[in-house]
Design an enzyme around this catalytic site. Structure first.
Site, short mmCIF file in Angstrom:
data_model
loop_
_atom_site.label_atom_id
_atom_site.label_comp_id
_atom_site.label_asym_id
_atom_site.label_seq_id
_atom_site.Cartn_x
_atom_site.Cartn_y
_atom_site.Cartn_z
N ALA A 92 0.85 -1.24 -0.05
CA ALA A 92 -0.14 -0.06 -0.25
C ALA A 92 0.80 1.15 0.06
O ALA A 92 0.59 2.22 -0.60
CB ALA A 92 -0.92 -0.06 1.01
N TYR A 93 1.82 1.21 0.89
CA TYR A 93 2.80 2.36 0.94
C TYR A 93 3.63 2.46 -0.44
O TYR A 93 3.64 3.72 -1.08
CB TYR A 93 3.74 2.23 2.04
CG TYR A 93 5.03 3.28 2.12
CD1 TYR A 93 4.61 4.70 2.39
CD2 TYR A 93 6.24 2.87 1.68
CE1 TYR A 93 5.58 5.63 2.42
CE2 TYR A 93 7.29 3.76 1.66
CZ TYR A 93 6.85 5.19 1.97
OH TYR A 93 7.83 6.33 2.00
N SER A 94 4.11 1.74 -0.96
CA SER A 94 4.81 2.04 -2.51
C SER A 94 3.85 2.30 -3.42
O SER A 94 4.11 2.89 -4.51
CB SER A 94 5.66 0.56 -2.73
OG SER A 94 6.37 0.14 -1.84
#
Length: 245
Positions: free
Chosen positions: A154-156
């Protein structure tokens, strides 16, 4: 004020601490007048303003919630009212970086990161409308977009979107001489670092320059991209990460 950026006006979002603070300080040192933005750390933002003024540039602090589109629009409105123009936008503001296996990520956690990404998109939209010709746009991404870290989907993903926003905008604004790039730090020593000591040591061991990054390392890359020296660099993602990837 003299310097490579003398007479320029820059917005640096999320610049009361960490990487954003280092960027704002560096641009001010290079002669730019800087809009320092903060979400809740007004005192820290004012410290940055005073540091920039001590170097001979002008600066103001404005409260902004990049998750709120109206707040983003108001940032540009206030900047233009105060300084009369805008030459540089640095999208640095970020929320909490959440690393979790995909099976465990909650909707709320997912949204908390992608809400920031949405704010970056609309900040880019405002810049497309209001930035002076031959201006500069830099957004902060992460080297995680090419590392495929377990728990980092999700972050990337939210940072990868910012890279695509920027690459497309570079082609839209090129005829006006405006460059649009991203800078992708590696593991950087800030209070937002969420990895434990063992994970940090593992990443240092994978880094050819054999240390954590410093906020100033990222600020140096940004300062280069917003200068006239980088007028032929656009649509790129520059990895300021000590060579880890």
């Amino acid at each position: 004020m003299t310097g490579k950026l003398a007479g320029k006006v820059a917005i640096v979002t999320g610049s009361s601490r960490g990487i954003g603070r280092a960027i704002a300080q560096r641009l001010g040192k290079d002669g730019a007048n800087v809009v320092v933005t903060y979400h809740s750390s007004q005192n820290k933002a004012q410290e940055v303003v005073e540091e920039i003024k001590a170097e001979g540039s002008e600066a103001i602090a404005l409260q902004v919630d990049v998750k709120e589109i109206n707040s983003v629009g108001n940032l540009f409105k206030q900047t233009l009212e105060h300084f009369g123009k805008l030459d540089i936008l640095v999208n640095n503001a970020a929320g909490k970086n959440i690393f979790k296996p995909t099976a465990q990520m909650t909707e709320e956690e997912y949204n908390s990161m992608f809400d920031i990404t949405r704010g970056v998109y609309f900040a880019l939209q405002e810049a497309a409308k209001h930035l002076a010709d031959n201006g500069r746009i830099v957004s902060i991404s992460t080297s995680g977009t090419v590392m495929a870290i377990p728990g980092g989907g999700a972050y990337s993903g939210c940072k990868s979107a910012i890279e695509q926003f920027s690459a497309c905008l570079a082609k839209e604004l090129g005829e006006r001489g405006i460059t649009v790039n991203t800078v992708s730090p590696g593991v950087t020593d800030t209070d937002g670092l969420v990895l434990d000591e063992e994970q940090v040591n593992q990443l240092i061991a994978q880094t050819p320059l054999n240390r954590l990054g410093k906020p100033e390392d990222v600020a140096n890359a940004v300062a280069t991209l917003v200068s006239d020296d980088a007028h032929w660099i656009t649509g790129q993602s520059i990895r300021a990460n000590g060579g880890i990837v």
